[in-house]
Write a protein that holds these residues in place. Structure first.
Motif, short mmCIF file in Angstrom:
data_model
loop_
_atom_site.label_atom_id
_atom_site.label_comp_id
_atom_site.label_asym_id
_atom_site.label_seq_id
_atom_site.Cartn_x
_atom_site.Cartn_y
_atom_site.Cartn_z
N VAL A 20 63.09 31.31 -15.22
CA VAL A 20 63.58 30.65 -16.07
C VAL A 20 64.27 30.69 -17.16
O VAL A 20 64.72 30.29 -17.94
CB VAL A 20 62.66 29.15 -16.48
CG1 VAL A 20 61.72 28.70 -14.81
CG2 VAL A 20 61.95 30.10 -16.18
N SER A 32 57.99 24.13 -23.57
CA SER A 32 57.39 23.38 -22.75
C SER A 32 56.51 22.22 -22.70
O SER A 32 56.48 21.46 -22.88
CB SER A 32 56.16 24.13 -22.05
OG SER A 32 57.03 24.84 -20.93
N ASP A 35 58.17 19.06 -24.15
CA ASP A 35 59.09 18.00 -23.15
C ASP A 35 58.34 18.13 -22.17
O ASP A 35 56.94 18.34 -22.39
CB ASP A 35 59.71 18.64 -22.25
CG ASP A 35 60.76 18.36 -21.55
OD1 ASP A 35 60.91 17.45 -21.98
OD2 ASP A 35 61.77 19.07 -20.92
N LEU A 37 58.08 17.73 -18.88
CA LEU A 37 57.73 18.61 -17.53
C LEU A 37 57.51 19.88 -18.52
O LEU A 37 58.41 20.15 -19.40
CB LEU A 37 59.63 18.32 -17.16
CG LEU A 37 59.13 17.07 -16.74
CD1 LEU A 37 60.79 16.63 -15.38
CD2 LEU A 37 59.17 16.62 -15.34
N CYS A 38 57.75 20.39 -17.17
CA CYS A 38 57.91 22.03 -17.49
C CYS A 38 57.56 22.84 -16.16
O CYS A 38 57.52 22.45 -15.43
CB CYS A 38 55.88 22.51 -17.80
SG CYS A 38 55.77 24.24 -18.32
N PRO A 39 58.22 23.94 -16.86
CA PRO A 39 58.31 24.76 -15.39
C PRO A 39 57.20 25.08 -14.57
O PRO A 39 56.55 25.65 -14.58
CB PRO A 39 59.14 26.27 -16.12
CG PRO A 39 59.53 26.00 -16.90
CD PRO A 39 59.05 24.66 -17.78
N THR A 48 60.41 27.94 -7.90
CA THR A 48 60.28 27.18 -9.36
C THR A 48 60.74 26.09 -9.73
O THR A 48 61.86 25.39 -8.25
CB THR A 48 60.84 28.04 -10.13
OG1 THR A 48 61.79 28.47 -10.18
CG2 THR A 48 60.49 29.34 -10.43
N ASP A 50 60.75 21.55 -12.34
CA ASP A 50 59.93 21.37 -13.17
C ASP A 50 59.02 20.07 -12.80
O ASP A 50 59.38 19.70 -12.02
CB ASP A 50 61.34 20.56 -14.18
CG ASP A 50 62.15 21.83 -14.76
OD1 ASP A 50 61.72 22.88 -15.36
OD2 ASP A 50 63.44 21.48 -15.23
N GLU A 52 54.97 17.74 -13.99
CA GLU A 52 54.62 17.78 -14.88
C GLU A 52 53.69 19.40 -15.85
O GLU A 52 53.90 20.12 -14.97
CB GLU A 52 53.58 16.70 -14.47
CG GLU A 52 54.11 15.36 -14.22
CD GLU A 52 54.17 15.54 -12.78
OE1 GLU A 52 54.08 16.50 -12.51
OE2 GLU A 52 55.21 14.40 -12.10
N ARG A 53 53.21 18.99 -16.64
CA ARG A 53 52.57 20.14 -17.54
C ARG A 53 51.52 20.58 -17.38
O ARG A 53 50.81 21.64 -17.54
CB ARG A 53 52.68 19.63 -19.28
CG ARG A 53 53.66 19.58 -19.82
CD ARG A 53 53.94 19.43 -21.11
NE ARG A 53 53.61 18.29 -21.50
CZ ARG A 53 53.37 17.78 -23.30
NH1 ARG A 53 53.53 18.55 -23.71
NH2 ARG A 53 52.80 16.26 -22.89
N SER A 70 51.96 24.41 -12.99
CA SER A 70 52.47 24.23 -14.52
C SER A 70 52.32 25.88 -15.19
O SER A 70 51.54 26.24 -14.90
CB SER A 70 52.32 23.27 -14.91
OG SER A 70 51.05 23.86 -15.70
#
Length: 78
Positions: A20, A32, A35, A37-39, A48, A50, A52-53, A70
């Motif tokens: 990423v 992260s 936001d 969302l998280c990778p 990979t 995006d 939820e954290r 995550s």
């Protein structure tokens, strides 16, 4: 020179950062946290997405397993 053995979690975290575009795990954490969302990366196939954290068992569309985790979870931040 001694060989360094990494856990699968560590390997996947490094792969996630590289895929990423983050230079360090700290960069991934800082971005992260800003936001919703998280990778995330699949522990099964390495795909990979995006998510939820706090994701620990997300569905991977690439392989069909519930193994998406995550980056914040892999880093031990959450």
């Amino acid at each position: 020179m001694p060989e360094i053995a990494l856990t699968l979690k560590a390997v996947r975290l490094v792969e996630l950062c590289e895929t990423v575009g983050f230079k360090t795990v700290d960069d991934l954490i800082q971005i992260s946290m800003r936001d919703s969302l998280c990778p995330a990366i699949c522990m099964e196939c390495g795909a990979t997405a995006d998510m939820e954290r706090d994701q620990r068992q997300g569905y991977c569309e690439a392989c069909g397993h519930n193994r998406m985790v995550s980056g914040l979870v892999l880093a031990g931040f959450i």
